[in-house]
Design a protein around this motif. Structure first.
Motif, PDB file in Angstrom:
ATOM      1  N   LYS A 200       0.821  -1.228   0.000  1.00 20.28           N
ATOM      2  CA  LYS A 200       0.000   0.000   0.000  1.00 20.28           C
ATOM      3  C   LYS A 200       0.850   1.273   0.000  1.00 20.28           C
ATOM      4  CE  LYS A 200      -4.044  -2.119   2.188  1.00 20.28           C
ATOM      5  NZ  LYS A 200      -3.521  -3.498   2.209  1.00 20.28           N
ATOM      6  N   LEU A 201       2.047   1.185  -0.586  1.00 20.69           N
ATOM      7  CA  LEU A 201       2.914   2.362  -0.687  1.00 20.69           C
ATOM      8  C   LEU A 201       2.280   3.432  -1.556  1.00 20.69           C
ATOM      9  CD1 LEU A 201       5.646   3.800  -0.210  1.00 20.69           C
ATOM     10  CD2 LEU A 201       6.514   2.565  -2.223  1.00 20.69           C
ATOM     11  N   GLY A 202       1.587   2.996  -2.639  1.00 20.97           N
ATOM     12  CA  GLY A 202       0.992   3.969  -3.549  1.00 20.97           C
ATOM     13  C   GLY A 202       0.016   4.907  -2.862  1.00 20.97           C
ATOM     14  N   ARG A 203      -0.734   4.393  -1.896  1.00 14.75           N
ATOM     15  CA  ARG A 203      -1.701   5.233  -1.187  1.00 14.75           C
ATOM     16  C   ARG A 203      -1.009   6.358  -0.417  1.00 14.75           C
ATOM     17  NH1 ARG A 203      -6.762   3.112  -1.048  1.00 14.75           N
ATOM     18  NH2 ARG A 203      -6.981   0.947  -1.717  1.00 14.75           N
ATOM     19  N   THR A 204       0.179   6.074   0.094  1.00 14.40           N
ATOM     20  CA  THR A 204       0.873   7.073   0.915  1.00 14.40           C
ATOM     21  C   THR A 204       1.430   8.212   0.079  1.00 14.40           C
ATOM     22  OG1 THR A 204       3.049   5.983   0.792  1.00 14.40           O
ATOM     23  CG2 THR A 204       1.530   5.226   2.502  1.00 14.40           C
ATOM     24  N   ILE A 205       1.534   8.013  -1.240  1.00 17.53           N
ATOM     25  CA  ILE A 205       2.082   9.079  -2.093  1.00 17.53           C
ATOM     26  C   ILE A 205       1.030   9.589  -3.072  1.00 17.53           C
ATOM     27  CG2 ILE A 205       4.463   8.302  -1.859  1.00 17.53           C
ATOM     28  CD1 ILE A 205       4.265   6.900  -4.516  1.00 17.53           C
ATOM     29  N   GLY A 206      -0.245   9.275  -2.775  1.00 13.56           N
ATOM     30  CA  GLY A 206      -1.330   9.813  -3.590  1.00 13.56           C
ATOM     31  C   GLY A 206      -1.560   9.109  -4.896  1.00 13.56           C
ATOM     32  N   CYS A 207      -1.081   7.881  -5.022  1.00 13.36           N
ATOM     33  CA  CYS A 207      -1.244   7.127  -6.270  1.00 13.36           C
ATOM     34  C   CYS A 207      -1.568   5.676  -5.929  1.00 13.36           C
ATOM     35  CB  CYS A 207       0.031   7.222  -7.114  1.00 13.36           C
ATOM     36  SG  CYS A 207      -0.011   6.251  -8.636  1.00 13.36           S
ATOM     37  N   PRO A 208      -2.795   5.375  -5.498  1.00 11.32           N
ATOM     38  CA  PRO A 208      -3.149   4.001  -5.122  1.00 11.32           C
ATOM     39  C   PRO A 208      -3.058   3.057  -6.319  1.00 11.32           C
ATOM     40  CG  PRO A 208      -5.108   5.361  -5.280  1.00 11.32           C
ATOM     41  CD  PRO A 208      -3.943   6.299  -5.372  1.00 11.32           C
ATOM     42  N   ASN A 288      15.670   7.453  -3.266  1.00 10.65           N
ATOM     43  CA  ASN A 288      14.766   7.633  -2.130  1.00 10.65           C
ATOM     44  C   ASN A 288      13.321   7.680  -2.626  1.00 10.65           C
ATOM     45  OD1 ASN A 288      14.175  10.535  -2.853  1.00 10.65           O
ATOM     46  ND2 ASN A 288      16.368  10.728  -2.379  1.00 10.65           N
ATOM     47  N   ILE A 289      12.377   7.646  -1.667  1.00  9.57           N
ATOM     48  CA  ILE A 289      10.956   7.618  -1.993  1.00  9.57           C
ATOM     49  C   ILE A 289      10.506   8.906  -2.669  1.00  9.57           C
ATOM     50  CG2 ILE A 289       8.629   7.443  -1.038  1.00  9.57           C
ATOM     51  CD1 ILE A 289      10.136   4.828  -1.106  1.00  9.57           C
ATOM     52  N   ASP A 290      11.084  10.036  -2.281  1.00 10.23           N
ATOM     53  CA  ASP A 290      10.692  11.308  -2.900  1.00 10.23           C
ATOM     54  C   ASP A 290      10.989  11.317  -4.393  1.00 10.23           C
ATOM     55  OD1 ASP A 290       9.676  12.389  -0.598  1.00 10.23           O
ATOM     56  OD2 ASP A 290      11.532  13.421  -0.032  1.00 10.23           O
ATOM     57  N   ASP A 291      12.164  10.795  -4.771  1.00 11.12           N
ATOM     58  CA  ASP A 291      12.504  10.723  -6.196  1.00 11.12           C
ATOM     59  C   ASP A 291      11.558   9.774  -6.926  1.00 11.12           C
ATOM     60  OD1 ASP A 291      14.548  12.485  -5.819  1.00 11.12           O
ATOM     61  OD2 ASP A 291      16.150  10.971  -5.851  1.00 11.12           O
ATOM     62  N   LEU A 292      11.214   8.663  -6.269  1.00 15.79           N
ATOM     63  CA  LEU A 292      10.270   7.714  -6.867  1.00 15.79           C
ATOM     64  C   LEU A 292       8.906   8.367  -7.061  1.00 15.79           C
ATOM     65  CD1 LEU A 292       9.344   4.875  -7.741  1.00 15.79           C
ATOM     66  CD2 LEU A 292       8.978   4.344  -5.318  1.00 15.79           C
ATOM     67  N   LYS A 293       8.465   9.112  -6.067  1.00 13.32           N
ATOM     68  CA  LYS A 293       7.171   9.785  -6.152  1.00 13.32           C
ATOM     69  C   LYS A 293       7.137  10.763  -7.323  1.00 13.32           C
ATOM     70  CE  LYS A 293       4.048  12.715  -3.442  1.00 13.32           C
ATOM     71  NZ  LYS A 293       3.817  13.374  -2.121  1.00 13.32           N
ATOM     72  N   LYS A 294       8.198  11.557  -7.477  1.00 13.38           N
ATOM     73  CA  LYS A 294       8.262  12.499  -8.591  1.00 13.38           C
ATOM     74  C   LYS A 294       8.164  11.782  -9.938  1.00 13.38           C
ATOM     75  CE  LYS A 294      11.111  15.896  -6.110  1.00 13.38           C
ATOM     76  NZ  LYS A 294      12.449  16.527  -6.026  1.00 13.38           N
ATOM     77  N   GLN A 295       8.854  10.639 -10.039  1.00  8.93           N
ATOM     78  CA  GLN A 295       8.835   9.903 -11.302  1.00  8.93           C
ATOM     79  C   GLN A 295       7.457   9.301 -11.570  1.00  8.93           C
ATOM     80  OE1 GLN A 295      11.446   9.592 -13.707  1.00  8.93           O
ATOM     81  NE2 GLN A 295       9.548   9.016 -14.767  1.00  8.93           N
ATOM     82  N   ILE A 296       6.792   8.823 -10.518  1.00  8.46           N
ATOM     83  CA  ILE A 296       5.449   8.262 -10.692  1.00  8.46           C
ATOM     84  C   ILE A 296       4.492   9.311 -11.240  1.00  8.46           C
ATOM     85  CG2 ILE A 296       3.429   7.412  -9.438  1.00  8.46           C
ATOM     86  CD1 ILE A 296       5.379   5.827  -7.657  1.00  8.46           C
ATOM     87  N   TRP A 297       4.541  10.518 -10.696  1.00  7.52           N
ATOM     88  CA  TRP A 297       3.670  11.586 -11.190  1.00  7.52           C
ATOM     89  C   TRP A 297       4.038  11.965 -12.624  1.00  7.52           C
ATOM     90  CZ3 TRP A 297      -0.810  12.951  -9.255  1.00  7.52           C
ATOM     91  CH2 TRP A 297      -1.093  12.615  -7.922  1.00  7.52           C
ATOM     92  N   ALA A 298       5.320  11.930 -12.942  1.00  5.63           N
ATOM     93  CA  ALA A 298       5.742  12.203 -14.322  1.00  5.63           C
ATOM     94  C   ALA A 298       5.243  11.109 -15.261  1.00  5.63           C
ATOM     95  CB  ALA A 298       7.263  12.307 -14.393  1.00  5.63           C
ATOM     96  N   ASP A 299       5.258   9.857 -14.773  1.00  6.64           N
ATOM     97  CA  ASP A 299       4.749   8.742 -15.589  1.00  6.64           C
ATOM     98  C   ASP A 299       3.267   8.913 -15.874  1.00  6.64           C
ATOM     99  OD1 ASP A 299       7.247   7.541 -15.566  1.00  6.64           O
ATOM    100  OD2 ASP A 299       6.788   6.279 -13.830  1.00  6.64           O
ATOM    101  N   MET A 300       2.509   9.342 -14.867  1.00  2.19           N
ATOM    102  CA  MET A 300       1.069   9.531 -15.069  1.00  2.19           C
ATOM    103  C   MET A 300       0.804  10.642 -16.083  1.00  2.19           C
ATOM    104  SD  MET A 300      -0.773   8.828 -11.402  1.00  2.19           S
ATOM    105  CE  MET A 300       0.138  10.039 -10.448  1.00  2.19           C
ATOM    106  N   ASP A 301       1.584  11.712 -16.015  1.00  4.64           N
ATOM    107  CA  ASP A 301       1.441  12.782 -16.997  1.00  4.64           C
ATOM    108  C   ASP A 301       1.773  12.285 -18.403  1.00  4.64           C
ATOM    109  OD1 ASP A 301       0.663  14.628 -15.097  1.00  4.64           O
ATOM    110  OD2 ASP A 301       2.678  15.466 -14.814  1.00  4.64           O
ATOM    111  N   ALA A 302       2.854  11.507 -18.494  1.00  7.95           N
ATOM    112  CA  ALA A 302       3.263  10.979 -19.798  1.00  7.95           C
ATOM    113  C   ALA A 302       2.200  10.040 -20.366  1.00  7.95           C
ATOM    114  CB  ALA A 302       4.604  10.250 -19.668  1.00  7.95           C
TER     115      ALA A 302
END
Length: 309
Positions: A200-208, A288-302
């Motif tokens: 459930k890591l995705g839920r903690t960064i706003g991307c379930p 780190n998790i912050d870098d992963l979070k940034k990339q996840i949001w970039a992936d969603m935009d892409a």
């Protein structure tokens, strides 16, 4: 479509049957050509259509036995049976467990016990590269020499001058060529599984994400993809990660995690089908998790931009 499992099951075809044999991994255009022709031949003879498949696939069995890396698998058995049913060409599937005892069956016994006694085969259609029996001793010539059944084979199906084969599709998927793999398959590459509880890591960064449980095979895909998922919720698009999640996990088991756009429902316990439409990038390990979070949001935009385009 009826399904039988194992040598202990006894399909009963007193009138005879029209048969094909193979792995049918991916149920690609080459397979579909075989099945469509088999159905035509079966209808002209008044026979039911039977496909014989192996589980595990022979190359997987021998790889485990010899301690080699498992070859890529396109379709787990459940997905394969679903794809075979979707062709509309088959009346029954006989799933045979491929183990050492089965591997030791010689070619003539294979013909007499499986094809003649059990399936009462009157017409047999195989691919142009089919071999069978201990040491792969059986071939088309041996089958064609049998006096009580008609055996024919089909030529390869070419797509953009490439033979439509499971090997070519595995290569396309491992190279991230989703669109080309889809052309060889005749449909987008698809996997299905039940959604289970994860970290459930995705839920903690706003991307379930939906953690989709898959059979333990060696899959050709790896990376982040634009996907389309189908389930009780209908059909929705999103983004998926398929691989080992190296930033947060040390396991060597591939994981499929799917985020559906504009969806907040509960998916736990549901079986969903995931179609892979486009590869966005390779899998990467972040510091780190912050870098992963940034990339996840970039992936969603892409992913959204790809869908708009």
């Amino acid at each position: 479509m009826k399904i039988w499992f194992g040598l202990g099951s006894r399909p009963d075809f007193p009138q005879g049957s029209a048969v094909t044999i193979g792995n049918f991994d991916g149920v690609h255009l080459g397979h579909r050509h075989i099945l469509q022709r088999l159905k035509q031949e079966a209808q002209s003879r008044g026979l039911p259509v039977v496909a014989v498949v192996f589980e595990p696939q022979p190359q997987e069995f021998f790889a485990r036995k010899q301690g080699r890396e498992l070859p890529y698998r396109l379709s787990p058995l459940r997905s394969k049976l679903h794809l075979l049913r979707e062709t509309g060409c088959i009346d029954a599937v006989w799933v045979l467990r491929f183990n050492q005892a089965f591997a030791d069956i010689n070619a003539q016994t294979f013909i007499s016990r499986l094809l003649r006694e059990t399936l009462n085969t009157k017409y047999l259609l195989i691919g142009d590269d089919f071999r069978f029996g201990a040491g792969r001793e059986g071939d088309f010539a041996l089958l064609q020499s049998q006096p009580d059944m008609v055996t024919e084979r089909t030529p390869s199906v070419l797509v953009e001058n490439i033979r439509a084969s499971s090997t070519a599709i595995r290569k396309a998927l491992s190279d991230g060529l989703l669109e080309y793999a889809g052309k060889l398959l005749g449909h987008p590459y698809t996997l299905s599984g039940k959604v289970k509880h994860g970290a459930k890591l995705g839920r903690t960064i706003g991307c379930p994400t939906a953690n989709v449980q898959l059979p333990q095979h060696h899959y050709a895909l790896s990376g982040v993809f634009v996907v389309e998922a189908e389930g009780s919720f209908g059909t929705r698009r999103g983004v998926a990660s398929f691989g080992f999640n190296p930033t947060v996990s040390a396991t060597r088991r591939q994981k499929l995690e799917v985020h559906l756009f504009d969806f907040n429902g509960d998916l736990y316990g549901q079986r969903i089908r995931v179609r892979f439409l486009h590869k966005l990038r390779d899998e990467a390990k972040f510091d780190n998790i912050d870098d992963l979070k940034k990339q996840i949001w970039a992936d969603m935009d892409a992913a959204r931009n790809w869908m708009k385009a």
